[in-house]
Design an enzyme around this catalytic site. Structure first.
Site, mmCIF file in Angstrom:
data_model
loop_
_atom_site.group_PDB
_atom_site.id
_atom_site.type_symbol
_atom_site.label_atom_id
_atom_site.label_comp_id
_atom_site.label_asym_id
_atom_site.label_seq_id
_atom_site.Cartn_x
_atom_site.Cartn_y
_atom_site.Cartn_z
ATOM 1 N N HIS A 44 0.842 -1.209 0.000
ATOM 2 C CA HIS A 44 0.000 0.000 0.000
ATOM 3 C C HIS A 44 0.871 1.251 0.000
ATOM 4 C CE1 HIS A 44 -3.097 -2.677 2.218
ATOM 5 N NE2 HIS A 44 -3.483 -2.560 0.964
ATOM 6 N N SER A 46 -2.825 -7.760 3.145
ATOM 7 C CA SER A 46 -3.190 -7.472 4.519
ATOM 8 C C SER A 46 -3.527 -8.755 5.275
ATOM 9 C CB SER A 46 -4.395 -6.513 4.556
ATOM 10 O OG SER A 46 -4.023 -5.249 4.060
ATOM 11 N N LYS A 71 -15.824 -7.439 4.525
ATOM 12 C CA LYS A 71 -14.645 -7.654 5.361
ATOM 13 C C LYS A 71 -14.948 -7.327 6.813
ATOM 14 C CE LYS A 71 -11.308 -6.741 1.697
ATOM 15 N NZ LYS A 71 -10.129 -5.956 1.312
ATOM 16 N N ARG A 108 -2.320 -7.061 -7.674
ATOM 17 C CA ARG A 108 -1.190 -7.963 -7.447
ATOM 18 C C ARG A 108 -1.157 -9.130 -8.406
ATOM 19 N NH1 ARG A 108 -2.871 -9.512 -1.693
ATOM 20 N NH2 ARG A 108 -4.794 -9.257 -2.843
#
Length: 145
Positions: free
Chosen positions: A27, A137, A51, A101
């Protein structure tokens, strides 16, 4: 013909949204790269109903602010609970930045980009640097546990 006012503002303020639970080296790399491309960058700590963050939005806000170098004067951090596109319209941003990614991220972000484009917001996809592509994360939280 397009509105010249809208086009001139489109690239002046970029919004980089995420839950940032936690804010990772990947990030930070995205923010570092985009702060050189846009005069103003807002890192937006957003709420994602899919989430369940380990920390509160306020805790993530404080932590993220402390991780940004002082010299990054064109970068701000704020929290938001609505649609990112609504934030962009309210704060005169024509660009949402998203890091990707892998191919899975690309498919997901492409769908979001198409939706945001319909709302008048362009998405700028930033591919992860090879050394950071495996950082997520979720993986960082697992290592901390």
């Amino acid at each position: 013909m397009s509105d010249p006012t809208r086009n001139s503002r489109r690239g002046s303020h970029a919004v980089y949204p995420g839950t940032f639970d936690p804010f990772t080296a990947g990030h930070l790399d995205v923010v570092d790269r985009i702060r050189h491309l846009f005069p103003r960058v807002t890192v937006l700590i957003a709420v994602n109903g899919e989430k369940q963050p380990a920390t509160t939005q306020e805790q993530r806000l404080v932590a993220l602010r402390s991780q940004l170098p002082e010299g990054w004067s064109n970068v701000t951090v704020t929290a938001w609970e609505g649609l990112t596109a609504a934030f962009c319209h309210e704060h005169q941003s024509g660009v949402i930045v998203r890091g990707i990614r892998n191919h899975t991220d690309m498919r997901h972000e492409y769908r979001l980009a198409a939706m945001n484009e319909q709302l008048g917001i362009t998405t700028f996809l930033v591919p992860a640097r090879p050394g950071l592509a495996a950082v997520s994360s979720t993986a960082v939280r697992a290592l901390r546990a």
